[in-house]
Write a protein that holds these residues in place. Sequence first.
Motif, PDB file in Angstrom:
ATOM      1  N   VAL A 141     -15.537 -10.557  22.023  1.00 17.62           N
ATOM      2  CA  VAL A 141     -14.945 -11.894  22.169  1.00 17.62           C
ATOM      3  C   VAL A 141     -15.128 -12.389  23.594  1.00 17.62           C
ATOM      4  O   VAL A 141     -15.501 -13.553  23.835  1.00 17.62           O
ATOM      5  CB  VAL A 141     -13.453 -11.869  21.784  1.00 17.62           C
ATOM      6  CG1 VAL A 141     -12.780 -13.192  22.135  1.00 17.62           C
ATOM      7  CG2 VAL A 141     -13.288 -11.563  20.295  1.00 17.62           C
ATOM      8  N   GLN A 142     -14.888 -11.517  24.560  1.00 19.12           N
ATOM      9  CA  GLN A 142     -15.039 -11.894  25.962  1.00 19.12           C
ATOM     10  C   GLN A 142     -16.467 -12.300  26.283  1.00 19.12           C
ATOM     11  O   GLN A 142     -16.716 -13.290  26.982  1.00 19.12           O
ATOM     12  CB  GLN A 142     -14.603 -10.721  26.850  1.00 19.12           C
ATOM     13  CG  GLN A 142     -14.615 -11.023  28.348  1.00 19.12           C
ATOM     14  CD  GLN A 142     -14.102  -9.849  29.166  1.00 19.12           C
ATOM     15  OE1 GLN A 142     -13.504  -8.907  28.630  1.00 19.12           O
ATOM     16  NE2 GLN A 142     -14.333  -9.884  30.461  1.00 19.12           N
ATOM     17  N   LEU A 143     -17.436 -11.554  25.770  1.00 15.37           N
ATOM     18  CA  LEU A 143     -18.844 -11.873  26.018  1.00 15.37           C
ATOM     19  C   LEU A 143     -19.249 -13.204  25.374  1.00 15.37           C
ATOM     20  O   LEU A 143     -20.178 -13.863  25.850  1.00 15.37           O
ATOM     21  CB  LEU A 143     -19.735 -10.748  25.510  1.00 15.37           C
ATOM     22  CG  LEU A 143     -19.683  -9.451  26.328  1.00 15.37           C
ATOM     23  CD1 LEU A 143     -20.437  -8.336  25.612  1.00 15.37           C
ATOM     24  CD2 LEU A 143     -20.265  -9.660  27.718  1.00 15.37           C
ATOM     25  N   ALA A 144     -18.546 -13.600  24.324  1.00 12.59           N
ATOM     26  CA  ALA A 144     -18.820 -14.888  23.679  1.00 12.59           C
ATOM     27  C   ALA A 144     -18.132 -16.041  24.392  1.00 12.59           C
ATOM     28  O   ALA A 144     -18.338 -17.202  24.015  1.00 12.59           O
ATOM     29  CB  ALA A 144     -18.384 -14.845  22.216  1.00 12.59           C
ATOM     30  N   GLY A 145     -17.320 -15.732  25.395  1.00 13.35           N
ATOM     31  CA  GLY A 145     -16.599 -16.771  26.124  1.00 13.35           C
ATOM     32  C   GLY A 145     -15.260 -17.113  25.527  1.00 13.35           C
ATOM     33  O   GLY A 145     -14.608 -18.078  25.947  1.00 13.35           O
ATOM     34  N   GLY A 146     -14.822 -16.322  24.532  1.00 15.63           N
ATOM     35  CA  GLY A 146     -13.542 -16.585  23.893  1.00 15.63           C
ATOM     36  C   GLY A 146     -12.411 -15.803  24.538  1.00 15.63           C
ATOM     37  O   GLY A 146     -12.612 -15.003  25.455  1.00 15.63           O
ATOM     38  N   THR A 147     -11.205 -16.041  24.022  1.00 24.67           N
ATOM     39  CA  THR A 147     -10.004 -15.353  24.494  1.00 24.67           C
ATOM     40  C   THR A 147      -9.366 -14.612  23.329  1.00 24.67           C
ATOM     41  O   THR A 147      -9.123 -15.206  22.278  1.00 24.67           O
ATOM     42  CB  THR A 147      -8.986 -16.348  25.071  1.00 24.67           C
ATOM     43  OG1 THR A 147      -9.572 -17.037  26.177  1.00 24.67           O
ATOM     44  CG2 THR A 147      -7.717 -15.642  25.537  1.00 24.67           C
ATOM     45  N   SER A 148      -9.109 -13.336  23.519  1.00 29.92           N
ATOM     46  CA  SER A 148      -8.451 -12.538  22.486  1.00 29.92           C
ATOM     47  C   SER A 148      -6.943 -12.738  22.551  1.00 29.92           C
ATOM     48  O   SER A 148      -6.340 -12.559  23.607  1.00 29.92           O
ATOM     49  CB  SER A 148      -8.784 -11.054  22.654  1.00 29.92           C
ATOM     50  OG  SER A 148     -10.159 -10.805  22.452  1.00 29.92           O
ATOM     51  N   ILE A 149      -6.358 -13.089  21.422  1.00 30.73           N
ATOM     52  CA  ILE A 149      -4.907 -13.203  21.292  1.00 30.73           C
ATOM     53  C   ILE A 149      -4.430 -11.954  20.563  1.00 30.73           C
ATOM     54  O   ILE A 149      -4.664 -11.793  19.359  1.00 30.73           O
ATOM     55  CB  ILE A 149      -4.501 -14.475  20.520  1.00 30.73           C
ATOM     56  CG1 ILE A 149      -5.149 -15.710  21.145  1.00 30.73           C
ATOM     57  CG2 ILE A 149      -2.991 -14.607  20.459  1.00 30.73           C
ATOM     58  CD1 ILE A 149      -4.791 -15.957  22.601  1.00 30.73           C
ATOM     59  N   HIS A 150      -3.781 -11.066  21.301  1.00 26.11           N
ATOM     60  CA  HIS A 150      -3.399  -9.765  20.749  1.00 26.11           C
ATOM     61  C   HIS A 150      -1.997  -9.830  20.159  1.00 26.11           C
ATOM     62  O   HIS A 150      -1.028 -10.132  20.864  1.00 26.11           O
ATOM     63  CB  HIS A 150      -3.429  -8.696  21.844  1.00 26.11           C
ATOM     64  CG  HIS A 150      -4.785  -8.396  22.378  1.00 26.11           C
ATOM     65  ND1 HIS A 150      -5.479  -7.248  22.064  1.00 26.11           N
ATOM     66  CD2 HIS A 150      -5.604  -9.105  23.208  1.00 26.11           C
ATOM     67  CE1 HIS A 150      -6.651  -7.252  22.680  1.00 26.11           C
ATOM     68  NE2 HIS A 150      -6.746  -8.367  23.382  1.00 26.11           N
ATOM     69  N   LEU A 151      -1.875  -9.533  18.866  1.00 31.86           N
ATOM     70  CA  LEU A 151      -0.584  -9.424  18.199  1.00 31.86           C
ATOM     71  C   LEU A 151      -0.344  -7.952  17.871  1.00 31.86           C
ATOM     72  O   LEU A 151      -1.186  -7.313  17.251  1.00 31.86           O
ATOM     73  CB  LEU A 151      -0.568 -10.261  16.918  1.00 31.86           C
ATOM     74  CG  LEU A 151      -0.862 -11.764  17.092  1.00 31.86           C
ATOM     75  CD1 LEU A 151      -0.777 -12.473  15.749  1.00 31.86           C
ATOM     76  CD2 LEU A 151       0.078 -12.408  18.100  1.00 31.86           C
TER      77      LEU A 151
END
Length: 395
Positions: A141-151
């Motif tokens: 996700v980080q490499l795609a430029g996104g942000t991981s929302i951890h639940l």
Amino acid sequence: MIAFKLVLATFSEHMALLSKLPAVGSSIFSQMSQLATEQQAINLSQGFPDFAPDSYLLARLAYHSQQGANQYAPMPGILPLRQQISDLVARCYQRSINPASEITVTSGATEALFVAIQAVVQPGDDVILFDPAYDSYAPAVQLAGGTSIHLSLQAPGFKVDWQQVAAAVTPRTKLIIVNSPHNPSATVFSDTDWQALQQLVCQHGLYCLSDEVYEHMVFDGAPRLSAHCYPALAERSFVVSSFGKTFHVTGWKLGYCIAPPVLSAEFRKIHQYVTFSSFTPAQYAITDMLANYPAHVSGLAAFYQQKRDQFVQALSGSRLRLVPSAGTYFQLADYSLISDMADVEFCRWLTIEHKVAAIPLSVFYRQPPAARLIRFCFAKTPATLSQAAEVLCQL
């Protein structure tokens, strides 16, 4: 010499700043397997079998290699294999899949997970995932430029709170990543879970990445459910599966992704520049195995349930408190009656001092809970499990 050291230090600092994954080091699986090897310990840490795959499968691999199937396979995988995958999905989930446009063979499930994330996640997008989570999700996700929302899922049940998930969805949310049967908790989604996921995905126009590499390892007579079983969800999902897990050949690195034609087209655009194609003779060998020995897949749950039951019974005299394993080939254990060490420290101690390697649960979380849980892999021979249990019962 001083000037050279200054230049070298500046260069090293500059290179560190350029890292796309500055917080990522060697995975815990590599670390614990290396430590197990160094200590000559029983390796119940990394998830791989210590027994041979089916002799027919090995013979077909040799046959196809000797017959010349050693060059590039077609980018999406050989068509006979994709047809067998389509037939398998029809048998297991009563879903019709087009082998030409909806199935892509990949170099392991981890490649499929990475490619699916790159296919849909744009800079600024949010991706919901559930901790404890497989360690490849967030870096992709980080490499795609996104942000991981951890639940976070709470022990011992590790159940998803779907109201919490709904509250976490924002206009930035693009993708939800799910994993059932779940590594590392060994829980399995119920129909209620799948229905809630389908409703959220459809209501908000999201995509789903369903990691189902342990799909054929569901125990105790529970139904084998999948994103494939929910038509509206399936139309917005990448479903990732693993031949390595199913056929005890993790080193072959062969998996596949099933997605609707539009999503598969985007998936293949990226796949062709990651590996292009995957291990050719293995594709032919697995095609033969699926065609001629379908009972291997249908019998996998019973095969691993027997191993689970043997391991659980062998540990009945230990001070470990076992969390029920409903699927996968993993068993969680609470060691709090044995030690108050943190789980990473405990796993190192267990490997070095007692020659049994396990995986600490905390590494699967962004913000680990204050639990004392470790993960064992029971995809091992009866002798290996008995030997390990004998040691663990002495702790």
